[in-house]
Design a protein around this motif. Structure first.
Motif, mmCIF file in Angstrom:
data_model
loop_
_atom_site.group_PDB
_atom_site.id
_atom_site.type_symbol
_atom_site.label_atom_id
_atom_site.label_comp_id
_atom_site.label_asym_id
_atom_site.label_seq_id
_atom_site.Cartn_x
_atom_site.Cartn_y
_atom_site.Cartn_z
ATOM 1 N N LEU A 49 0.758 -2.616 11.087
ATOM 2 C CA LEU A 49 1.073 -1.286 11.056
ATOM 3 C C LEU A 49 1.642 -0.824 12.213
ATOM 4 O O LEU A 49 1.055 0.665 11.610
ATOM 5 C CB LEU A 49 -0.327 -0.991 10.641
ATOM 6 C CG LEU A 49 -1.485 -1.448 9.681
ATOM 7 C CD1 LEU A 49 -2.614 -1.620 10.495
ATOM 8 C CD2 LEU A 49 -0.554 -1.521 8.254
ATOM 9 N N ALA A 52 3.776 1.537 10.565
ATOM 10 C CA ALA A 52 2.864 2.501 9.096
ATOM 11 C C ALA A 52 2.442 3.790 9.711
ATOM 12 O O ALA A 52 2.632 4.041 11.021
ATOM 13 C CB ALA A 52 1.410 1.223 8.176
ATOM 14 N N THR A 56 -2.230 5.125 6.090
ATOM 15 C CA THR A 56 -2.127 3.492 6.408
ATOM 16 C C THR A 56 -3.340 2.896 7.251
ATOM 17 O O THR A 56 -3.849 2.284 7.151
ATOM 18 C CB THR A 56 -0.460 2.574 5.793
ATOM 19 O OG1 THR A 56 0.466 3.550 4.908
ATOM 20 C CG2 THR A 56 -0.951 1.264 6.094
ATOM 21 N N ARG A 57 -2.836 3.357 8.462
ATOM 22 C CA ARG A 57 -3.577 2.999 9.636
ATOM 23 C C ARG A 57 -4.977 3.306 10.159
ATOM 24 O O ARG A 57 -6.098 2.260 9.364
ATOM 25 C CB ARG A 57 -3.051 3.478 10.892
ATOM 26 C CG ARG A 57 -1.814 2.941 11.037
ATOM 27 C CD ARG A 57 -1.176 3.180 12.496
ATOM 28 N NE ARG A 57 -1.665 4.559 12.646
ATOM 29 C CZ ARG A 57 0.089 5.533 12.826
ATOM 30 N NH1 ARG A 57 1.101 4.518 12.058
ATOM 31 N NH2 ARG A 57 -0.260 6.328 13.351
ATOM 32 N N ARG A 59 -6.908 3.771 6.129
ATOM 33 C CA ARG A 59 -7.284 2.832 5.085
ATOM 34 C C ARG A 59 -7.315 1.534 6.064
ATOM 35 O O ARG A 59 -8.494 0.697 6.054
ATOM 36 C CB ARG A 59 -5.946 2.269 4.592
ATOM 37 C CG ARG A 59 -6.038 4.157 3.135
ATOM 38 C CD ARG A 59 -5.541 4.014 2.071
ATOM 39 N NE ARG A 59 -4.403 3.253 2.476
ATOM 40 C CZ ARG A 59 -3.189 3.837 2.567
ATOM 41 N NH1 ARG A 59 -3.617 5.278 2.515
ATOM 42 N NH2 ARG A 59 -1.869 3.285 2.586
ATOM 43 N N ALA A 60 -6.626 0.817 6.943
ATOM 44 C CA ALA A 60 -6.161 -0.495 7.080
ATOM 45 C C ALA A 60 -7.291 -0.844 8.366
ATOM 46 O O ALA A 60 -8.521 -1.259 8.897
ATOM 47 C CB ALA A 60 -5.598 -0.999 7.887
#
Length: 150
Positions: A49, A52, A56-57, A59-60
């Motif tokens: 990531l 990213a 996105t980070r 969500r991860a």
């Protein structure tokens, strides 16, 4: 009859007592092990990531396993990891500041670290921790591991 009633009352009274996290070696070991596992996941996610976007980070980060113990266990575990690192690096520490609870916690650090390293051995070639001890080759550098059906 009176003795039975008194022992039952004592058992109920003990249930009402708060758990002293610093003296719960098993709970601390579980929290430490969870922190080691989280660190492995975050290490893997970081490499993926790095480029990213923030969404996105985020969500991860939500994909991390939920912590199962009270937050006090993880705070104490973080303190013990810091203390352990300080001692391992040879930084002078006044022995009179180390409590019996610290010693119990440092033993939990040692046990949790040994379990973690056993379950996630490092590749001899690149040093990357493996997902489990049964892999036949390193997922990062593809080095084959001796004695694992290769």
């Amino acid at each position: 009859m009176q003795a039975t009633i008194q022992s039952a009352e004592m058992a109920v009274a003990q249930c009402d007592r708060p758990i002293l996290v610093e003296r719960d070696a098993e709970g601390l070991q579980l929290a430490l092990r969870a922190l080691f596992e989280e660190a492995l996941i975050l290490h893997r996610m970081d490499s993926i990531l790095r480029l990213a976007d923030k969404a996105t980070r985020d969500r991860a980060a939500e994909e991390l396993p939920e912590r199962e113990l009270s937050p006090g266990y993880y705070r104490r575990a973080a303190y013990l990891l810091e203390l352990s690192t300080t001692l391992e690096l040879g930084v002078p520490v006044d022995p009179s500041t180390i409590t019996r609870s610290d010693v119990i916690g440092l033993q939990a650090v040692r046990n949790a670290r040994q379990e973690y390293e056993y379950d996630h051995p490092a590749c001899e070639a690149c040093g990357e921790r493996q997902d489990n001890r049964f892999l036949k080759q390193c997922f990062k550098c593809a080095t084959k591991f001796a004695g694992r059906g290769n």
